[in-house]
Design a protein around this motif. Structure first.
Motif, mmCIF file in Angstrom:
data_model
loop_
_atom_site.group_PDB
_atom_site.id
_atom_site.type_symbol
_atom_site.label_atom_id
_atom_site.label_comp_id
_atom_site.label_asym_id
_atom_site.label_seq_id
_atom_site.Cartn_x
_atom_site.Cartn_y
_atom_site.Cartn_z
ATOM 1 N N LEU A 211 26.209 -11.688 58.195
ATOM 2 C CA LEU A 211 25.102 -10.729 58.224
ATOM 3 C C LEU A 211 23.811 -11.371 58.707
ATOM 4 O O LEU A 211 23.077 -10.781 59.522
ATOM 5 C CB LEU A 211 24.917 -10.110 56.834
ATOM 6 N N ALA A 212 23.474 -12.550 58.219
ATOM 7 C CA ALA A 212 22.210 -13.169 58.599
ATOM 8 C C ALA A 212 22.157 -13.454 60.097
ATOM 9 O O ALA A 212 21.153 -13.171 60.764
ATOM 10 C CB ALA A 212 21.993 -14.455 57.802
ATOM 11 N N ALA A 213 23.246 -13.992 60.633
ATOM 12 C CA ALA A 213 23.275 -14.285 62.069
ATOM 13 C C ALA A 213 23.168 -13.005 62.882
ATOM 14 O O ALA A 213 22.474 -12.968 63.917
ATOM 15 C CB ALA A 213 24.553 -15.041 62.415
ATOM 16 N N ALA A 214 23.848 -11.952 62.438
ATOM 17 C CA ALA A 214 23.773 -10.681 63.160
ATOM 18 C C ALA A 214 22.360 -10.112 63.108
ATOM 19 O O ALA A 214 21.875 -9.538 64.102
ATOM 20 C CB ALA A 214 24.767 -9.695 62.565
ATOM 21 N N ALA A 215 21.692 -10.254 61.954
ATOM 22 C CA ALA A 215 20.322 -9.750 61.844
ATOM 23 C C ALA A 215 19.386 -10.484 62.796
ATOM 24 O O ALA A 215 18.509 -9.874 63.430
ATOM 25 C CB ALA A 215 19.837 -9.888 60.405
ATOM 26 N N ARG A 216 19.558 -11.795 62.917
ATOM 27 C CA ARG A 216 18.724 -12.549 63.845
ATOM 28 C C ARG A 216 19.004 -12.149 65.293
ATOM 29 O O ARG A 216 18.090 -12.049 66.113
ATOM 30 C CB ARG A 216 18.959 -14.046 63.660
ATOM 31 N N GLN A 217 20.261 -11.900 65.604
ATOM 32 C CA GLN A 217 20.635 -11.548 66.971
ATOM 33 C C GLN A 217 20.191 -10.138 67.341
ATOM 34 O O GLN A 217 19.834 -9.868 68.497
ATOM 35 C CB GLN A 217 22.144 -11.680 67.141
ATOM 36 N N HIS A 218 20.203 -9.224 66.354
ATOM 37 C CA HIS A 218 19.909 -7.811 66.639
ATOM 38 C C HIS A 218 18.644 -7.360 65.907
ATOM 39 O O HIS A 218 18.565 -6.249 65.404
ATOM 40 C CB HIS A 218 21.096 -6.949 66.208
ATOM 41 N N ARG A 219 17.656 -8.225 65.877
ATOM 42 C CA ARG A 219 16.434 -7.954 65.118
ATOM 43 C C ARG A 219 15.762 -6.644 65.555
ATOM 44 O O ARG A 219 15.324 -5.841 64.732
ATOM 45 C CB ARG A 219 15.463 -9.125 65.281
ATOM 46 N N GLU A 220 15.682 -6.409 66.843
ATOM 47 C CA GLU A 220 15.021 -5.200 67.336
ATOM 48 C C GLU A 220 15.831 -3.953 66.989
ATOM 49 O O GLU A 220 15.279 -2.922 66.579
ATOM 50 C CB GLU A 220 14.810 -5.301 68.850
ATOM 51 N N LEU A 221 17.141 -4.030 67.163
ATOM 52 C CA LEU A 221 18.000 -2.885 66.858
ATOM 53 C C LEU A 221 17.860 -2.489 65.397
ATOM 54 O O LEU A 221 17.865 -1.297 65.062
ATOM 55 C CB LEU A 221 19.456 -3.245 67.169
ATOM 56 N N ILE A 472 14.412 -12.252 57.004
ATOM 57 C CA ILE A 472 14.780 -12.323 58.428
ATOM 58 C C ILE A 472 14.224 -11.136 59.201
ATOM 59 O O ILE A 472 13.610 -11.295 60.258
ATOM 60 C CB ILE A 472 16.316 -12.405 58.567
ATOM 61 N N LEU A 473 14.421 -9.929 58.671
ATOM 62 C CA LEU A 473 13.955 -8.725 59.367
ATOM 63 C C LEU A 473 12.538 -8.343 58.970
ATOM 64 O O LEU A 473 11.931 -7.479 59.621
ATOM 65 C CB LEU A 473 14.909 -7.564 59.085
ATOM 66 N N GLY A 474 12.009 -8.933 57.900
ATOM 67 C CA GLY A 474 10.626 -8.672 57.509
ATOM 68 C C GLY A 474 10.387 -7.257 57.024
ATOM 69 O O GLY A 474 9.327 -6.683 57.295
ATOM 70 N N GLN A 475 11.334 -6.705 56.293
ATOM 71 C CA GLN A 475 11.241 -5.317 55.852
ATOM 72 C C GLN A 475 11.072 -5.219 54.339
ATOM 73 O O GLN A 475 11.673 -5.998 53.595
ATOM 74 C CB GLN A 475 12.516 -4.567 56.243
#
Length: 519
Positions: A211-221, A472-475
């Motif tokens: 999950l963490a790697a995917a969040a970094r890769q797809h931060r904008e999405l 990671i996503l800052g939410q």
């Protein structure tokens, strides 16, 4: 309860909170998002339960990649059926399912659920196959009987009935609740109050490895103004619950060494050190008689709770004495602090011990090794690495030499006290302050739903990937659970009380309608 009856909103006030006053030419009730959900739910209870049944029929243990893929493809199709765009995000392991719907200009809420479940031991279940859902008239403990035949699409379903299957509560029921909310709003012709995104994970029960790697890769999405995790049990009172954080976690295994092989306790007792005894002494040095952690600096980096969090804990409906009696505890740790006050602090738990034999197989031997498995729960401010370093320094202060791999013979014979420390990677906690504007909006939306005063808690006791959203996503992040507290999650006979699913639709609809301000 601290509810002020004079502030209970009317339907019109609720509509104002949600920003959905009906146009003058149309019926106001038809334009109210929560009322639309209630009407749709009441007219389609059998259909909603049937969709959950079909989703539960697909085996979903993380690591079973063919069946995990079946789940992901089914969920993507379920999203598309509601008019959402959907895609499968590949991770190199269990895939993520992503969807979105709503007007791009509106504030965005990202709903996270997981579709994988714990492994099962079918012989321990009161049904032949945990992935063939069974409907009962009540819980097994209450004598619930199996219902022969499932309700028709428009049939009403007794709220006390229970669905028994793996992941019935953890965590497929919230997914169906969310998608049924979309059905309700589309049927009523309601424009979504917020833009909604969905992220369904297939690896949560195995530690959210991707999950963490995917969040970094797809931060904008995955960008959003609020992240909502729909997971976990609701407060036993049934009142809407909002937890604004999750603890982090890191595991540590300690191995203390004795003789190269087990020795006769008569010939060698009082001479050859016993690793089980030494391990017990080492563990005892880590906590005092009141359960306080004695490791130096254990809480030094903790971010303290603020005034809003402390007020929430004061209002929380504590049930510590009820639980003490339920668990048949003669005393509790914590020096009089409540359980939720202690949840806000980092913990050190022994989750398992292993040496030689007990019971009928016990022998008069000195063990060669003794092993303790620990879990360290982290709160905001802790990191896995720093917390493990504090523990290692404490162990060294007790006179031990710490190694990271199995020692060789030279190390064993030349080191008076030797312990191997193996730590997992772990992950930090994630928490959003209760006075954050998004947190305030969520609480107000729940207060306005007419479902009772919400139970608001700074952080949940369990651990999970909240940090992915907060760090990671800052939410801003919140957990909004809906399932029954006695659902047997992770165990045999996992179940969902049907009434919790139906009420959960209202709870999640209120959150999906929260009056957010775009960041």
């Amino acid at each position: 309860m601290h509810r002020n009856p004079g502030k209970t909103p009317t339907l019109i006030a609720l509509a104002q909170i949600l920003g959905f006053l009906a146009p003058a030419a149309g019926p106001a009730v038809a334009q109210n998002p929560l009322e639309a959900v209630r009407r749709y739910r009441d007219a389609n209870q059998g259909a909603i339960i049937a969709e959950l049944r079909d989703l539960l029929s697909v085996p979903n243990v993380a690591g079973d990649l063919p069946n995990i893929r079946r789940n992901a493809e089914l969920l993507a199709s379920m999203l598309r059926k509601r008019g959402a765009t959907a895609r499968i995000i590949e991770t190199g392991g269990e895939p993520l399912v992503y969807g979105e719907i709503g007007e791009p200009g509106r504030p965005t809420i990202l709903f996270y659920c997981h579709y994988d479940g714990q492994p099962v031991e079918p012989a321990n279940w009161d049904q032949e196959n945990p992935w063939v859902p069974v409907l009962r008239t009540a819980s097994i403990e209450a004598g619930g009987r199996i219902v022969q035949g499932w309700p028709g699409p428009a049939d009403r379903v007794d709220p006390e009935w229970r669905v028994y299957a793996r992941s019935a509560s953890d965590d497929k029921a919230p997914i169906v609740a969310l998608l049924s909310i979309l059905d309700a709003w589309r049927a009523a012709g309601i424009t979504l109050p917020n833009r909604l995104k969905f992220l369904f994970e297939g690896d949560e029960e195995a530690g959210s490895r991707h999950l963490a790697a995917a969040a970094r890769q797809h931060r904008e999405l995955l960008s959003a103004d609020l992240a909502v995790m729909a997971d976990g049990p609701i407060h036993p009172s049934g009142r809407p619950s909002a937890f604004f954080g999750l603890r982090g976690l890191v595991t540590v295994d300690l191995t203390v060494y004795g003789p190269i092989r087990p020795l006769h306790s008569g010939h060698y007792g009082n001479w050859a050190p016993n690793p089980a005894m030494r391990l017990a002494q080492l563990l005892a040095s880590m906590k005092n008689a009141d359960g306080e952690v004695l490791v130096d600096g254990w809480e030094d980096d903790v971010i303290p709770l603020g005034p809003a969090e402390l007020r929430a804990l004061e209002r929380f409906p504590h049930d510590d004495e009820v639980q003490r009696l339920q668990f048949q505890l003669g005393s509790v740790d914590g020096k009089g602090r409540t359980r939720h006050e202690l949840i806000a602090r980092p913990s050190l738990n022994i989750r398992g011990l292993q040496s030689l034999f007990v019971g009928p197989g016990a022998r008069t031997l000195i063990p060669s090794v003794a092993v303790a498995s620990l879990d360290l729960r982290l709160v905001a401010g802790n990191t896995p690495q720093r917390q493990v370093e504090k523990l290692v320094r404490h162990i060294e202060a007790q006179g031990y030499t710490v190694v990271r791999e199995d020692p060789d013979s030279a190390m064993r014979v030349n080191t008076p006290r030797l312990v191997k420390v193996e730590a997992g990677a772990g992950y930090p906690a994630g928490r959003t302050p209760l006075d954050h504007p998004a947190a305030v909006a969520v609480v107000r939306a729940l207060e306005g739903a007419g479902l009772g005063e919400p139970v608001v808690v700074p952080t949940m006791g369990g651990s999970g990937p909240a940090y992915v959203f907060t760090d990671i996503l800052g939410q801003p992040f919140v957990i909004v659970p809906i399932v029954n507290h006695d659902n047997n999650q992770h165990a045999e006979n996992e179940n969902l009380r049907v009434g919790n699913l139906f009420r959960g639709m209202e709870i999640l609809a209120a959150v999906a309608s929260a009056p957010l301000r775009p960041r």
